[in-house]
Write a protein that holds these residues in place. Sequence first.
Motif, mmCIF file in Angstrom:
data_model
loop_
_atom_site.group_PDB
_atom_site.id
_atom_site.type_symbol
_atom_site.label_atom_id
_atom_site.label_comp_id
_atom_site.label_asym_id
_atom_site.label_seq_id
_atom_site.Cartn_x
_atom_site.Cartn_y
_atom_site.Cartn_z
ATOM 1 N N TYR A 126 0.830 -1.210 0.000
ATOM 2 C CA TYR A 126 0.000 0.000 0.000
ATOM 3 C C TYR A 126 0.863 1.258 0.000
ATOM 4 O O TYR A 126 0.488 2.275 -0.577
ATOM 5 C CB TYR A 126 -0.976 -0.007 1.179
ATOM 6 N N LEU A 129 1.750 1.853 -3.425
ATOM 7 C CA LEU A 129 0.576 2.337 -4.156
ATOM 8 C C LEU A 129 0.469 3.856 -4.011
ATOM 9 O O LEU A 129 0.173 4.571 -4.965
ATOM 10 C CB LEU A 129 -0.688 1.651 -3.614
ATOM 11 N N LEU A 130 0.722 4.332 -2.786
ATOM 12 C CA LEU A 130 0.638 5.778 -2.552
ATOM 13 C C LEU A 130 1.778 6.521 -3.256
ATOM 14 O O LEU A 130 1.614 7.657 -3.690
ATOM 15 C CB LEU A 130 0.660 6.073 -1.049
ATOM 16 N N ALA A 133 0.823 6.318 -7.160
ATOM 17 C CA ALA A 133 -0.524 6.730 -7.570
ATOM 18 C C ALA A 133 -0.480 7.973 -8.450
ATOM 19 O O ALA A 133 0.536 8.666 -8.540
ATOM 20 C CB ALA A 133 -1.383 6.994 -6.340
ATOM 21 N N GLN A 134 -1.609 8.224 -9.077
ATOM 22 C CA GLN A 134 -1.706 9.402 -9.960
ATOM 23 C C GLN A 134 -1.297 10.679 -9.224
ATOM 24 O O GLN A 134 -0.625 11.536 -9.786
ATOM 25 C CB GLN A 134 -3.138 9.525 -10.475
ATOM 26 N N ASN A 135 -1.742 10.798 -7.974
ATOM 27 C CA ASN A 135 -1.352 11.965 -7.170
ATOM 28 C C ASN A 135 -0.237 11.608 -6.202
ATOM 29 O O ASN A 135 -0.085 12.256 -5.166
ATOM 30 C CB ASN A 135 -2.563 12.478 -6.366
ATOM 31 N N GLN A 153 0.343 6.593 -15.970
ATOM 32 C CA GLN A 153 -0.184 5.583 -15.043
ATOM 33 C C GLN A 153 0.952 4.683 -14.574
ATOM 34 O O GLN A 153 1.499 3.905 -15.352
ATOM 35 C CB GLN A 153 -1.279 4.738 -15.702
ATOM 36 N N ALA A 155 0.785 3.285 -11.034
ATOM 37 C CA ALA A 155 0.134 2.292 -10.160
ATOM 38 C C ALA A 155 -0.802 1.424 -11.005
ATOM 39 O O ALA A 155 -1.188 1.793 -12.107
ATOM 40 C CB ALA A 155 -0.647 2.991 -9.067
ATOM 41 N N ASN A 156 -1.151 0.276 -10.461
ATOM 42 C CA ASN A 156 -2.066 -0.655 -11.124
ATOM 43 C C ASN A 156 -1.551 -1.102 -12.486
ATOM 44 O O ASN A 156 -2.302 -1.188 -13.453
ATOM 45 C CB ASN A 156 -3.463 -0.028 -11.266
ATOM 46 N N GLY A 238 -3.469 -3.980 -9.682
ATOM 47 C CA GLY A 238 -4.813 -3.507 -10.013
ATOM 48 C C GLY A 238 -5.651 -4.541 -10.746
ATOM 49 O O GLY A 238 -6.635 -4.199 -11.395
ATOM 50 N N LEU B 218 -8.344 0.067 -13.082
ATOM 51 C CA LEU B 218 -8.059 -1.089 -12.231
ATOM 52 C C LEU B 218 -9.329 -1.841 -11.880
ATOM 53 O O LEU B 218 -10.432 -1.302 -12.013
ATOM 54 C CB LEU B 218 -7.359 -0.663 -10.930
ATOM 55 N N VAL B 219 -9.121 -3.071 -11.461
ATOM 56 C CA VAL B 219 -10.214 -3.887 -10.919
ATOM 57 C C VAL B 219 -9.766 -4.270 -9.510
ATOM 58 O O VAL B 219 -8.804 -5.020 -9.348
ATOM 59 C CB VAL B 219 -10.430 -5.162 -11.770
ATOM 60 N N GLU B 233 -7.044 8.362 -7.650
ATOM 61 C CA GLU B 233 -6.529 7.527 -8.743
ATOM 62 C C GLU B 233 -7.623 7.343 -9.798
ATOM 63 O O GLU B 233 -7.340 7.302 -10.986
ATOM 64 C CB GLU B 233 -6.090 6.170 -8.168
#
Lengths: 288, 361
Positions: A126, A129-130, A133-135, A153, A155-156, A238, B218-219, B233
């Motif tokens: 996590y 992920l932060l 992430a987009q932000n 992009q 993340a994910n 993701g 994402l899923v 996101e």
Amino acid sequence: MNSAGNNGRAQPRAGRALPWALVTPALGWTLLFFVLPFIAMGLSSLTAHGGGGFTLANYSQFFTNPSYWQAMVNSLQVTAIVTVVSVLLAYPFAWILAEQVPERWQRLALMLAVLPFWTSYVVRSYSWLLVLAQNGVINRALIGSGLISEPPQLANTRLATVTGFVHFFVMLLTLTIFANLKQLSPSYRKAAADLGAGPVRTFLHIILPLTLPGIMVGAFLTFVLCIGDYITPQILGGNNELLMPQLVMMQIGRRGDFPLASALSIILMAVVTVAYLACARWLKIERA
Amino acid sequence: MSVKSANPLSGLKRHLHRACAAAALLLGGGSLAQAADLNALIWCDHSDPALLQPFETANNVKVNVKEFEGTGAGLAIVEQSQPGDWDVMVIDSIDVPRGVEKGLFEPLPEDKLPFADLFPQVKMDKSTMIDGKRYGITEKFGYNTIGFNKTKVDPADMQSLASLTSDKYKGKVAIYDYYLPVIGMAALAIGKKTADLTEADLPALKEELLKMKANAKLVGEVTASQTALATGEVDILVGGGEWVTAGLAKENPALDFSIPKEGAVLWSQSLAMFKDSKNKDMALKFIQYILSPEGQARLATSSCYWGMPSNTKAALTDDQKKVLRFDEQPGFLARAQAYPAPNADLDKKMQDMWTEMLQAK
């Protein structure tokens, strides 16, 4: 005399029994927590969901369903990338630790190297992920510096999954390679230098081959842990592509299809076994 | 003798399962509690101390909880336990018959539970009643629908499922990773009723799911979906609803959910009592507590996720009711359809279709 004679017969028997007595707890543990569950899983994989007789349907499903097969391809690709990248990053890091860092600082450096192991998979994933992430930190820094206007992009994606894995495994590999490097006698380098070999030649022909066992042990551990990990790809990937552990979990969640999940797990274990055999030379199985 | 018990492979497998489970229990020092305790198989919202402690204090009992995700995983835990190990279970309302078929559940005494106070649409008689007996009582419900950030998207667009596949929101969407409700939403989007879905509908459903996936970033499961919406996101969550946005309402009031004109998919969780429970009186007290106005308020606002209490008299504050949009429920319920409840064969095909969707680039 009798006493001496009795002792003479008893001692070899006791001597033979002692190793078995010492190894019994380990054997019992392995039997209870590996062999029996593995047999149960193997039997489960040969039954149909909801009962019924012997069937190979669970295995044939894997080979005939392209999306299942794709999960294995994805897993192997991700694992191979993670293993190679981790080795490439870990080797120089281990070399710097072993050769460049003074002895008195090595303990601290090693402690810092194992810090990622103190954090759980979930928290670490996590956190990434932060960051991705987009932000997140990276995109904000890139936009703030004027290098980009639209955040990509990160993340994910598979890149995020690989990043999360590499963060963890590069330290595992560093430790195994470091241990190997420390075992090398300095006399190898001196001998190579006496024979006229430069640093690059010494590394390629002496150091690297001698540290291959450490690399292979670390790479094998990375392979095993990476190909069986569910959490990192679930959080960072993701679910934009399925890996094998996720596919296994999908069968259990709502439908409780343990036979199919077992078959997929057996297939995953077969792949790990192949990797084990491939690395056997360096893992010194024969000597065991 | 049943086919299952006649099969030596199954028999051996069962013995091995039991041996492993027994060994694990022995070595663990007995993870299950004493008979005086209450053992509950639950979802994460029930593990909130704010929910459990008042009951434990009032009844001088310890509630031992074990969380699980997915009916299959929950039933597997029961299968590998001894009869009587568990007293109560939280289960998807549509899956109550699965437990009854396995002979696990005890009929509930309707006269001792507040059925008259429940929202009529969430009693789910078709799945909670079997042969005239009720085996589950709905305790919490909500909608798999559209969760969104109203400062980033046009709320008017969120009144139609068609927006989810439009180019306007490409890359702004997350999909909740549970195949049944999202397939239900895809069905609504193509004008099908969730109750009428058959194998013949799968190609059209697959096409709709692939369109959603093409728009999605994402899923994700519950936490990942929630995090994606909370961190910006994504701006839209397909399959999310009040269970995502309500819990984050204080931190981010921009998050909201809509019930589009095509409708939404009603989720509903039930409580059931085990037939072999050794503590049925306490189990009934627990169910009564959870269904009481106080218990319902605590369950609805559990730290794990928020959801609508099934009891219309839940003791929620005005602010909590506002976040849950309590007053709008009659209108929402009128447009909601139940989860698809496929038979085992169709369920498998739906899950495979979902797997294909996940693997699609």
